[in-house]
Write an enzyme that holds these catalytic residues in place. Structure first.
Site, mmCIF file in Angstrom:
data_model
loop_
_atom_site.group_PDB
_atom_site.id
_atom_site.type_symbol
_atom_site.label_atom_id
_atom_site.label_comp_id
_atom_site.label_asym_id
_atom_site.label_seq_id
_atom_site.Cartn_x
_atom_site.Cartn_y
_atom_site.Cartn_z
ATOM 1 N N ASN A 8 -54.656 -93.700 6.320
ATOM 2 C CA ASN A 8 -53.747 -92.950 7.181
ATOM 3 C C ASN A 8 -54.469 -92.191 8.288
ATOM 4 O OD1 ASN A 8 -51.056 -93.371 5.918
ATOM 5 N ND2 ASN A 8 -52.098 -92.521 4.138
ATOM 6 N N LYS A 12 -62.421 -97.497 7.736
ATOM 7 C CA LYS A 12 -63.781 -97.673 7.227
ATOM 8 C C LYS A 12 -64.040 -99.162 7.048
ATOM 9 C CE LYS A 12 -62.563 -94.844 3.956
ATOM 10 N NZ LYS A 12 -62.526 -94.063 2.693
ATOM 11 N N TYR A 93 -45.345 -101.049 -11.371
ATOM 12 C CA TYR A 93 -44.146 -100.911 -10.543
ATOM 13 C C TYR A 93 -43.164 -102.062 -10.791
ATOM 14 C CZ TYR A 93 -45.640 -97.101 -7.391
ATOM 15 O OH TYR A 93 -45.984 -95.892 -6.855
ATOM 16 N N GLY A 100 -48.867 -98.794 -3.054
ATOM 17 C CA GLY A 100 -49.809 -98.794 -1.938
ATOM 18 C C GLY A 100 -50.942 -99.779 -2.162
ATOM 19 N N ASP A 102 -53.859 -99.832 -1.016
ATOM 20 C CA ASP A 102 -55.148 -99.184 -1.249
ATOM 21 C C ASP A 102 -55.311 -98.784 -2.714
ATOM 22 O OD1 ASP A 102 -53.105 -97.290 -0.943
ATOM 23 O OD2 ASP A 102 -54.368 -95.845 0.110
ATOM 24 N N THR A 125 -55.749 -88.634 2.867
ATOM 25 C CA THR A 125 -54.663 -87.831 3.421
ATOM 26 C C THR A 125 -53.723 -87.393 2.311
ATOM 27 O OG1 THR A 125 -54.834 -89.055 5.500
ATOM 28 C CG2 THR A 125 -52.803 -87.815 5.113
#
Length: 246
Positions: A8, A12, A93, A100, A102, A125
């Site tokens: 966010n 990198k 999930y 997400g 990530d 974040t």
């Protein structure tokens, strides 16, 4: 092979050759367009054979980076996505794609070298904390605001707290130090408390700490944590396949 983590706030990257990480870099992203960012980061790199990206910064970021990679190197960028199961772990999930990417990639990286129950704490974040059982089941996780988001919430919602840089102190003797210390200790206390509760269910295992703010929050944690700054890149390397392990 070029591995890219688009968060966010920061992007990198790390190059990987025969299973070994080589060059690396990072940059904050904001107002600049993605072509400018990609050129600055990778313009001098040799052409890779593959480009693997995990992106949580939105469709515009993905499209911009993919377009640059294709126009510059003639390579179709590959994007990691969350699925029901992959690389030994199973998603908790009901709608796997909504986890997400990530978080998913970090858990794949964690499972690759622990092969046991563990908690994965990603400090960016937002701070995400996920639990993996010994058989590779993702038990679920939580999401809390990171330190910067906590500070910014105070700046936005209060009239007498201006946005100022401060020092992280337990006994802050100015408003700015109170805000910075409060955010750091709040995040640290949440991480300690949540991982301890998760371990009651998942059993005793390593607490893996990763993300851009991991090194900042580590000194304020009371529990034992294993700092793994390259966890997402380890996950991307696993996703790329066994030929990338040397």
């Amino acid at each position: 092979m070029l591995l890219v983590d688009v968060g966010n706030s920061r992007i990198k990257w790390m190059s990987c050759e025969r299973g070994h990480f080589r060059a690396h870099g990072q940059a904050s992203h904001g107002a600049e367009n993605w072509t400018v960012i990609a050129t600055r980061l990778w313009g001098s790199l040799e052409r890779p054979t593959r480009v693997l990206i995990v992106n949580v910064a939105g469709a515009e970021a993905g499209a911009g980076l993919s377009d640059w990679v294709w126009k510059t190197w003639g390579i179709k960028a590959e994007f990691a996505v969350s699925t029901a199961a992959a690389c030994g772990i199973r998603n908790a999930y009901a709608e796997p794609e909504r986890l997400g990417a990530d978080r998913w990639v970090a858990m794949i990286g964690a499972w690759a070298f622990t092969r046991q129950n563990c908690t994965v704490v990603d400090c960016g974040t937002a701070v995400t904390i996920d639990a993996l059982a010994a058989d590779g089941r993702h038990l679920g996780g939580v999401i809390i605001p990171g330190m910067r988001l906590m500070r910014e919430a105070l700046y936005r919602q209060t009239r007498q707290i201006p946005p100022e840089d401060g020092k992280t102190r337990l006994f802050g003797q100015s408003t700015r130090d109170g805000v910075w210390g409060g955010a750091a200790y709040a995040v640290a206390a949440a991480i300690d408390g949540i991982t301890a509760r998760m371990e009651i269910v998942a059993g005793v295992g390593p607490r893996l700490l990763t993300g851009g703010d991991a090194g900042t929050v580590l000194p304020f944690l009371q529990g034992a944590y294993q700092l793994e700054p390259d966890l997402i890149f380890q996950g991307l390397r696993v996703i790329a396949g066994p030929d990338q392990w040397g």
